[in-house]
Design an enzyme around this catalytic site. Structure first.
Site, PDB file in Angstrom:
ATOM      1  N   ASN A   1      30.402  41.935  48.276  1.00 40.01           N
ATOM      2  CA  ASN A   1      30.939  40.698  48.848  1.00 40.01           C
ATOM      3  C   ASN A   1      29.856  39.636  48.991  1.00 40.01           C
ATOM      4  OD1 ASN A   1      33.482  41.813  49.110  1.00 40.01           O
ATOM      5  ND2 ASN A   1      33.353  42.135  51.304  1.00 40.01           N
TER       6      ASN A   1
ATOM      7  N   ARG B   1      44.761  37.947  36.874  1.00 46.06           N
ATOM      8  CA  ARG B   1      43.768  39.019  36.736  1.00 46.06           C
ATOM      9  C   ARG B   1      44.491  40.286  36.296  1.00 46.06           C
ATOM     10  NH1 ARG B   1      39.154  36.969  39.109  1.00 46.06           N
ATOM     11  NH2 ARG B   1      39.446  35.621  40.940  1.00 46.06           N
TER      12      ARG B   1
ATOM     13  N   HIS C   1      48.085  30.341  39.528  1.00 45.53           N
ATOM     14  CA  HIS C   1      47.846  31.505  40.382  1.00 45.53           C
ATOM     15  C   HIS C   1      49.146  32.191  40.795  1.00 45.53           C
ATOM     16  CE1 HIS C   1      46.344  33.458  44.234  1.00 45.53           C
ATOM     17  NE2 HIS C   1      45.463  33.875  43.352  1.00 45.53           N
TER      18      HIS C   1
END
EC number: 2.7.4.1
Length: 852
Positions: free
Chosen positions: A131, A524, A584
Site C-alpha cells: 500500500n 481490471r 469505471h
C-alpha cells in the site's frame, strides 16, 4: 408474486420522478422541454462522449484531466460556491493524504494483533508495504508536481502541497519504524518458534552456508551483471526493485578479469504529449562496461574508492529455500525421512536473494576489495498521465506513458540502515532525492516478500480457516443461467457467494445459438481471464461482441493493452475508452432471442470482472432481465461507444452527467423530511469519502437531525461527531480478512427504503472524471437483504474502528455483557445457512401490498 410486482412498480415510479427532476431541474415531471443531451451540472460544460474506438479515432476537443492541463472554466451553482467557501475552513475537512495513512495504520494494527493467526499477521504487514509503495508513487508523486507548479494553493484541509509533504514524511517515518519494530521484535521470532526461519548466510551453520553457496553458483552468479558507476551517470534502474550498491577499492592482487554482459542502452526520449517531471529524465544513461577496463584504451588513474550497482531484477525468486536445520539425532532413534526444503511440520528455512548476493559479492569483483555492499530501493513517480488532447492513438499513447513512468523522477529512496555515509550520500546525490523521503530501513527492504511465506504449504494452522465461496440457492447448476435469471433478479454477495455465476453467464452466452450480442466493460481483469476468453469465443462464433477496455486503469495499462489486441484479433469490437474520462462502470449486457422477443440479460456490479479478486474483495452483483434496467443499460452503453448525446435514463444514475446531482438530491430529500418532523436516515458504505460538496451536504443533513451512518473503509475527509456540525454522523471502518470494496447506499425516503449499488465512491474523480453507474435495487427481497447487511456493519465489535472528530480512529470492543460480533464472519455463516436451506424452501413469511 403480486406483492413483489406492486412494490417494484412503486419503486420504479419514484425513481422515474426523481430522474425527471434530476435531469431537468426546474421542470415538472411532464415537462421534458430541456434540450436532451445538454445536461449541465457543477464542474463541466455540456458533455457528449467521444470514445477511442479500435479503428476510428475521434480528434474532437474534449475535457481533459491530465496532469499539466489547465481545467476549463465552468458555471458553478450557489451550492458549489458555498462548498468552496467552506473548504477554506480547515476544521471542516480531514486532509486526504493523512486520512489514507490512518487507513494503512489500521491495516498495520491487524498485523500487530496477537489474536490474528501468525501468517495472516505477516500478510497484513506485507499489505501495508505494498500500500505504501503505491501511495508514494501516486500521491507523493502528484504532490511533488503540485509543490513545483501549484504555488501556495491549499487543499480543503487548509494545507499547501509542501506542508502536506512535510506531514506525510513525518507520519511515514513513524509508520515505517513501527513496521520494522513489529517484524524484528514479534513476527520473525514467532515465525522462528514455528520453525519458519529466515537465514542470514553471514551467520548460519556450515551446512546451510554450503547450500546457499551451491544456489548462488548454480542459479545466481551467471544471471546478474554488475554495473560500474565511476565517472558516469547512474544507470536507469527500475522502480520498486531491490538493487545492491557496492563500494570498492583496488585490491592488492589483481585476479583474472571477467567482462559481464553489457546492459542494453536506454532511449530516454519522452513523447511530446506526455507530462514530464523534470529535466533529469532526459539524461541518457551510459551502458555499464568492464569495471577494470579503461575507456578507449586510455590509461586512467583509479580513485581510492569506486561504486558499482547490481540490479537483482525480477527473474530470480527473492525467497530462496534452504535445508532445514535438524536437531541432533538421539542414540537409538531412527531419523525421520523428509524433504529438506518442503514446508512440513519439521519447518522451513529460507534466505533472501539480497542477503545471498551480498555474502558472495566478492565473486563479481575479482581484483577489487569490497568495502561495503548494501541494498537499496527507489520509488519513481507514477503520476504521469496521457495528455489526450495531443494523443491521436490512445493505445500508442498509453504505451508511451508506461515508458515515461519507467524513466520518471525518484520520489523515495530506501537504504539499508547500516549503509555507511559514503554509500548513503552517493545514492542521495545520484537520484537527487528530497532528504525527507530518504528512509533508513533496519531490516529487509520491501516487506512484500512475506506474501510468499503466507502461501507456504503445510502451515494451515497458522492461517485463517478456509471460507470457500458458496453457491447461491437461487442458482441451480442443472439449469441455464438464463433460466435462473428469468425466475427473478439475483443478488450475489461476494466473496461469500461465488463469482462463478457471472463467469458462467458469459461462457453460456458465448456458445448459445440464441445469443445475438454481448456488450462488456472491462476495467481490471485477471491474467488468464475466463471472461475475456468467453468474449473472444463469442466473437469467433459470429456473435456481435463489443468490449470497452479501459486502457487508463492505473498499473493495469499493460495487461489491458495486451487483452485489447488479442480481442481485436478474435473479432471483438474494442473501444479503448472515452477521451478525458476513465470508464469505471461495471456492466455486462447479453442480448438473447426468445419466443417473446429480444431479452436483455444484464449484470451490474460494484467490483471488477476479475474472478481472482472476487474471492478476496467484498462486492455486490445483481443479475437481472428487467426490461427497464436493460433498456437503460443499452442506452448507457450506446452513449459511451457511439459518441452520441446521452439520453435521459429512467432508473440508472450516470457519472459524470447525473450521478452527483442524484446523490445530492437523495441527501437533500432526507434533510427536508427531517426538517418537517419526519424520520431521516442515511446508511452508506464505500471505499472513500472525499468530495467536499457531498460532505457539506451531509453536514447540512446532520444539522437537520438526519441519522447518518457511514462505513468508509479507507479515506474519509468528513469530521464526524462535531457539535453543531456533524453530531448525528457516525463513521466506522472495517479491516478484516476480505477487502471491503462494495459501494451500497440506503435512504429511508419516507419509509420507502431506497437501496442502490454503485461503482462510484463519493470522490471528485468518480463523480466528475469517470464514467460510473448508480443502480437501484428494485427486487424487494434483495433490497431487504442489502439493508440488513448494511446495518450489520455497525454492530461489528471485533474488526471495526470508529472515526473520531480529529480524524483518528478507536478500535471498537464489546461492551459489558455484549457478545463478540464480526461482520464478515456473520455474513459468511448466513450464506452457508442459506445454502443449506436450499432453493425450494417453503415460504415462511408473508408480505402485504402497501400504498405508495
Amino acid at each position: 408474486m403480486a406483492t413483489g410486482v406492486s412494490s417494484r412498480d412503486g419503486s420504479r415510479e419514484r425513481i422515474r420522478r426523481r430522474a425527471v427532476a434530476r435531469d431537468h431541474p426546474g421542470c415538472g415531471p411532464h415537462r421534458l422541454d430541456r434540450p436532451i443531451g445538454h445536461i449541465r451540472y457543477p464542474h463541466r460544460h455540456s458533455i457528449s462522449f467521444s470514445p477511442f474506438a479500435s479503428l476510428t479515432l475521434s480528434h474532437d476537443p474534449a475535457p481533459s484531466q491530465s496532469v499539466g492541463k489547465r481545467p476549463q472554466k465552468s458555471t458553478k451553482t450557489a451550492s458549489r460556491r458555498k462548498v468552496e467557501t467552506a473548504a477554506a475552513d480547515a476544521p471542516r475537512f480531514i486532509n486526504r493524504e493523512l486520512a489514507w495513512l490512518e487507513f494503512n495504520a489500521r491495516v498495520l494494527d491487524q498485523a500487530d494483533d496477537p489474536s490474528v493467526r501468525l501468517l495472516e499477521r505477516a500478510k497484513f504487514l506485507a499489505i501495508t508495504s505494498s500500500n505504501l509503495d503505491e501511495f508514494m508513487m501516486v500521491r507523493v508523486g502528484s504532490l511533488k508536481l503540485q509543490a513545483v507548479s501549484g504555488g501556495g494553493r491549499r487543499d480543503p484541509s487548509g494545507r499547501t502541497a509542501t506542508e502536506q509533504l512535510q506531514a506525510i514524511s513525518k507520519r511515514c517515518q513513524g509508520h515505517v519504524d513501527r513496521q520494522y519494530e513489529l517484524l524484528r521484535n514479534e513476527l520473525l521470532p514467532l515465525l522462528g518458534e514455528h520453525k519458519i526461519n529466515q537465514v542470514d548466510p553471514a551467520e548460519c551453520s556450515d551446512r546451510l552456508l554450503a547450500a546457499a553457496e551451491r544456489h548462488f553458483r548454480g542459479d545466481v552468479l551467471a544471471v546478474l551483471s554488475p554495473q560500474a558507476l565511476h565517472d558516469r551517470r547512474f544507470p536507469m534502474l527500475p522502480g520498486l526493485g531491490i538493487h545492491l550498491c557496492v563500494q570498492l577499492r583496488p585490491g592488492d592482487e589483481i585476479g583474472p578479469q571477467r567482462t559481464p554482459p553489457p546492459s542494453d542502452s536506454l532511449d530516454n526520449r519522452v513523447p511530446s504529449n506526455l507530462k514530464r517531471n523534470s529535466d533529469t529524465a532526459n539524461q541518457q544513461p551510459t551502458p555499464a562496461e568492464n569495471i577494470s577496463a579503461p575507456e578507449d584504451g586510455a590509461e586512467q588513474t583509479e580513485p581510492e574508492t569506486q561504486f558499482a550497482v547490481i540490479p537483482l531484477g525480477r527473474t530470480l525468486g527473492r525467497v530462496i529455500p534452504l535445508p532445514i536445520e535438524k536437531p541432533p539425532i538421539e542414540k537409538g532413534v531412527a531419523p525421520k525421512e523428509s524433504d529438506d526444503t518442503s514446508p512440513i511440520e519439521s519447518g522451513y528455512s529460507y534466505a533472501l536473494l539480497e542477503d545471498l548476493v551480498s555474502h558472495f559479492v566478492d565473486e563479481f569483483f575479482p581484483g577489487r576489495e569490497v568495502i561495503q555492499c548494501k541494498p537499496f530501493r527507489i520509488t519513481r513517480n507514477a503520476d504521469i498521465e496521457l495528455r489526450e488532447d495531443g494523443a491521436g492513438d490512445l493505445l500508442g499513447g498509453m504505451e508511451e506513458v508506461l515508458e515515461s513512468r519507467r524513466l520518471s523522477d525518484v520520489v523515495r529512496l530506501e537504504i539499508d540502515a547500516n549503509a555507511n555515509s559514503e554509500i548513503r550520500d552517493y545514492l542521495i546525490k545520484s537520484f537527487n532525492v528530497d532528504p525527507q523521503f530518504v528512509f533508513d530501513i533496519d531490516g529487509p527492504l520491501d516487506l512484500t516478500y512475506l506474501f510468499a511465506l503466507h502461501g507456504l504449504k503445510g502451515m494451515n494452522t497458522l492461517r485463517d480457516d478456509e471460507w470457500p465461496p458458496q453457491r447461491s440457492p437461487r442458482i441451480d447448476p442443472a439449469e441455464s443461467m438464463f433460466t435462473s435469471i428469468s425466475d427473478g433478479d439475483i443478488m450475489l454477495m461476494h466473496p461469500y457467494e461465488s463469482f462463478d455465476p457471472v463467469v458462467r453467464l458469459l461462457e453460456e452466452a458465448s456458445v448459445d445459438p440464441d445469443v445475438l450480442a454481448v456488450k462488456q466493460i472491462l476495467y481490471r481483469t485477471s491474467r488468464n481471464s475466463p471472461i475475456v476468453a468467453a468474449l473472444m469465443r463469442a466473437a469467433e462464433r459470429g456473435k456481435y461482441v463489443t468490449a470497452i477496455v479501459e486502457l487508463k486503469a492505473r498499473f493495469d495499462e499493460a495487461r489491458n493493452i495486451e487483452w485489447a489486441r488479442e480481442m481485436e484479433q478474435a473479432g471483438v469490437q474494442v473501444i479503448y475508452g472515452i477521451r478525458g474520462l476513465k470508464t469505471h462502470a461495471k456492466v455486462c449486457i447479453i442480448v438473447r432471442r426468445e419466443p417473446q422477443g429480444l431479452v436483455r440479460y444484464v449484470h451490474f456490479g460494484t467490483g471488477n470482472y476479475n474472478e481472482v479478486t472476487a474471492n478476496l474483495y467484498g462486492d455486490i452483483s445483481v443479475l437481472t432481465c428487467d426490461e427497464i434496467l436493460g433498456t437503460d443499460a443499452t442506452m448507457f452503453f450506446n452513449a459511451v461507444t457511439g459518441a452520441s448525446q446521452p439520453q435521459p435514463l429512467q432508473q440508472l444514475g450516470m457519472a459524470p452527467l447525473t450521478l452527483r446531482r442524484q446523490i445530492l438530491d437523495l441527501i437533500q430529500g432526507e434533510t427536508e423530511r427531517s426538517r418537517q418532523g419526519q424520520k431521516g436516515e442515511i446508511i452508506a458504505k464505500m471505499n472513500a469519502l472525499v468530495d467536499t460538496e457531498v460532505i457539506d451536504s451531509l453536514y447540512m443533513a446532520s444539522q437537520a437531525g438526519v441519522k447518518i451512518r457511514l462505513n468508509v473503509r479507507g479515506v474519509c475527509c468528513l469530521r464526524p461527531g462535531v457539535p453543531g456540525m456533524s453530531e448525528t454522523i457516525e463513521v466506522v471502518s472495517i479491516v478484516d480478512r476480505f477487502l471491503e470494496h462494495a459501494r451500497t447506499f440506503y435512504f429511508r425516503h419516507g419509509g420507502d427504503h431506497e437501496m442502490f449499488i454503485s461503482s462510484a465512491d463519493w470522490m471528485p474523480r468518480n463523480l466528475d472524471r469517470r464514467v460510473e453507474l448508480l443502480v437501484p435495487v428494485i427486487d424487494p427481497a434483495a433490497r431487504k437483504r442489502l439493508r440488513e447487511t448494511l446495518q450489520l456493519y455497525f454492530r461489528d465489535n471485533q474488526n471495526a474502528w470508529r472515526m473520531q472528530p480529529d480524524g483518528s480512529y478507536q478500535r471498537l470492543k464489546p461492551r459489558k455483557n455484549e457478545a463478540p460480533m464480526r461482520v464478515q464472519e456473520t455474513l459468511y455463516h448466513q450464506v452457508v445457512e442459506n445454502r443449506k436451506a436450499g432453493k425450494h424452501a417453503p415460504q415462511s413469511t408473508f408480505e402485504t401490498h402497501r400504498p405508495d
